[in-house]
Design an enzyme around this catalytic site. Sequence first.
Site, PDB file in Angstrom:
ATOM      1  N   HIS A  90      11.803  11.484  23.349  1.00  0.00           N
ATOM      2  CA  HIS A  90      11.019  10.274  23.613  1.00  0.00           C
ATOM      3  C   HIS A  90      10.509  10.218  25.045  1.00  0.00           C
ATOM      4  O   HIS A  90       9.499   9.566  25.306  1.00  0.00           O
ATOM      5  CB  HIS A  90      11.859   9.040  23.290  1.00  0.00           C
ATOM      6  CG  HIS A  90      12.443   9.075  21.920  1.00  0.00           C
ATOM      7  ND1 HIS A  90      11.664   9.168  20.791  1.00  0.00           N
ATOM      8  CD2 HIS A  90      13.733   9.074  21.487  1.00  0.00           C
ATOM      9  CE1 HIS A  90      12.450   9.191  19.713  1.00  0.00           C
ATOM     10  NE2 HIS A  90      13.699   9.146  20.119  1.00  0.00           N
ATOM     11  N   HIS A 119      14.181   7.936  33.725  1.00  0.00           N
ATOM     12  CA  HIS A 119      13.261   8.507  32.751  1.00  0.00           C
ATOM     13  C   HIS A 119      11.856   7.985  33.009  1.00  0.00           C
ATOM     14  O   HIS A 119      11.668   7.051  33.781  1.00  0.00           O
ATOM     15  CB  HIS A 119      13.704   8.254  31.304  1.00  0.00           C
ATOM     16  CG  HIS A 119      13.714   6.814  30.907  1.00  0.00           C
ATOM     17  ND1 HIS A 119      14.856   6.038  30.939  1.00  0.00           N
ATOM     18  CD2 HIS A 119      12.723   5.996  30.461  1.00  0.00           C
ATOM     19  CE1 HIS A 119      14.570   4.817  30.529  1.00  0.00           C
ATOM     20  NE2 HIS A 119      13.281   4.751  30.245  1.00  0.00           N
ATOM     21  N   HIS A 121       7.827   7.057  31.424  1.00  0.00           N
ATOM     22  CA  HIS A 121       6.840   6.789  30.377  1.00  0.00           C
ATOM     23  C   HIS A 121       5.461   7.065  30.966  1.00  0.00           C
ATOM     24  O   HIS A 121       5.180   6.681  32.112  1.00  0.00           O
ATOM     25  CB  HIS A 121       6.939   5.333  29.914  1.00  0.00           C
ATOM     26  CG  HIS A 121       8.274   4.968  29.343  1.00  0.00           C
ATOM     27  ND1 HIS A 121       8.567   5.049  27.994  1.00  0.00           N
ATOM     28  CD2 HIS A 121       9.413   4.537  29.935  1.00  0.00           C
ATOM     29  CE1 HIS A 121       9.810   4.670  27.780  1.00  0.00           C
ATOM     30  NE2 HIS A 121      10.345   4.351  28.952  1.00  0.00           N
ATOM     31  N   HIS A 144      11.671   4.497  35.210  1.00  0.00           N
ATOM     32  CA  HIS A 144      12.798   3.586  35.018  1.00  0.00           C
ATOM     33  C   HIS A 144      14.062   4.182  35.610  1.00  0.00           C
ATOM     34  O   HIS A 144      14.470   5.299  35.238  1.00  0.00           O
ATOM     35  CB  HIS A 144      13.020   3.318  33.529  1.00  0.00           C
ATOM     36  CG  HIS A 144      11.950   2.492  32.902  1.00  0.00           C
ATOM     37  ND1 HIS A 144      11.827   2.340  31.524  1.00  0.00           N
ATOM     38  CD2 HIS A 144      10.958   1.750  33.458  1.00  0.00           C
ATOM     39  CE1 HIS A 144      10.797   1.548  31.271  1.00  0.00           C
ATOM     40  NE2 HIS A 144      10.259   1.181  32.419  1.00  0.00           N
ATOM     41  N   THR A 223      13.644  -0.898  25.869  1.00  0.00           N
ATOM     42  CA  THR A 223      12.324  -0.761  25.257  1.00  0.00           C
ATOM     43  C   THR A 223      12.295   0.275  24.148  1.00  0.00           C
ATOM     44  O   THR A 223      11.229   0.567  23.600  1.00  0.00           O
ATOM     45  CB  THR A 223      11.264  -0.404  26.319  1.00  0.00           C
ATOM     46  OG1 THR A 223      11.593   0.867  26.904  1.00  0.00           O
ATOM     47  CG2 THR A 223      11.200  -1.467  27.405  1.00  0.00           C
ATOM     48  N   THR A 224      13.436   0.831  23.832  1.00  0.00           N
ATOM     49  CA  THR A 224      13.569   1.735  22.685  1.00  0.00           C
ATOM     50  C   THR A 224      14.741   1.252  21.833  1.00  0.00           C
ATOM     51  O   THR A 224      15.632   0.557  22.325  1.00  0.00           O
ATOM     52  CB  THR A 224      13.834   3.185  23.134  1.00  0.00           C
ATOM     53  OG1 THR A 224      15.010   3.218  23.951  1.00  0.00           O
ATOM     54  CG2 THR A 224      12.652   3.745  23.917  1.00  0.00           C
TER      55      THR A 224
END
Length: 285
Positions: A90, A119, A121, A144, A223-224
């Site tokens: 992801h 991580h 995005h 993040h 958010t996941t």
Amino acid sequence: MRLLLLLSVFGMAASLEIIPFDEKFKYGETKGDFLGPSEWGRRWPQCDGRRQSPINIRTRRAINRRYRPLIMTFDTWRGLVTGTLKNTRHYPMLEIDEGRGAKLRGGPLRGTYTLKQFHFHFGCANSRGSEHTRNGRRFSGELHLVFKKTTARGDEFAVVALWVQLQKYLSILCNNANLADSDETVRFSDGIFIRGLIPRRCNKRFSRRAILNCYYTYKGSLTTPICSENVTWLIVKPWLPATNNMMRKFRRLETPAGKNPPLMCDNFRPVQPLNGRTVFEVHRI
């Protein structure tokens, strides 16, 4: 320059095999057993909760608030962290070594939180990629820093989010490091100085700590999936610059769970309703 080095490290994830995760979710539309964001609540009910993240931050509606100083204390001099780089399917993630990270306390937080991982995005185009938006605008990416605290009631998280925006004039500064070969993970032992990731005008710096003093904060969720609503978000107001070369490295990452398979990019959840929550603004220079 600290961000450029960190993004260079994350770019190494392009050569890693994907770590198998039990959570079968994806971005974009549902495909087979992999549920898209609009259907995450079918398998993980908290994803349909009323305190979900990310959100759109309307800056004129944010309420000014004075908290205690928000202090990030480093385990090592200048916040040198080491860890293991993973392609989680992801997002690329740097899992922090025990005792080689940082602690976070103060501000809106109760107690002390420990840094567990970073991580990232990012978008398939420079005009999108961030999870949180500001006045409806998306940035090229969002980094993040995930901190965790374990209590008798379970785990709680504090996430320091940093917007990342492409700046073409920085391309000449890009570190064109060769991508490492690895089966599943790669050790990153040289370290990253996380103190340098916080914009200088939002950060009073000391050798073993930093005081963050301009950010937005609200109560939200991961958010996941499983989208647990136990997160205090701390979104640093100034964005960080990135280069075209760095963003191209991210866009080489592949996954079967992306919005545009086989590409991983556009790995951001759509913004969620505020549902009466208040976003607070801290600005203390």
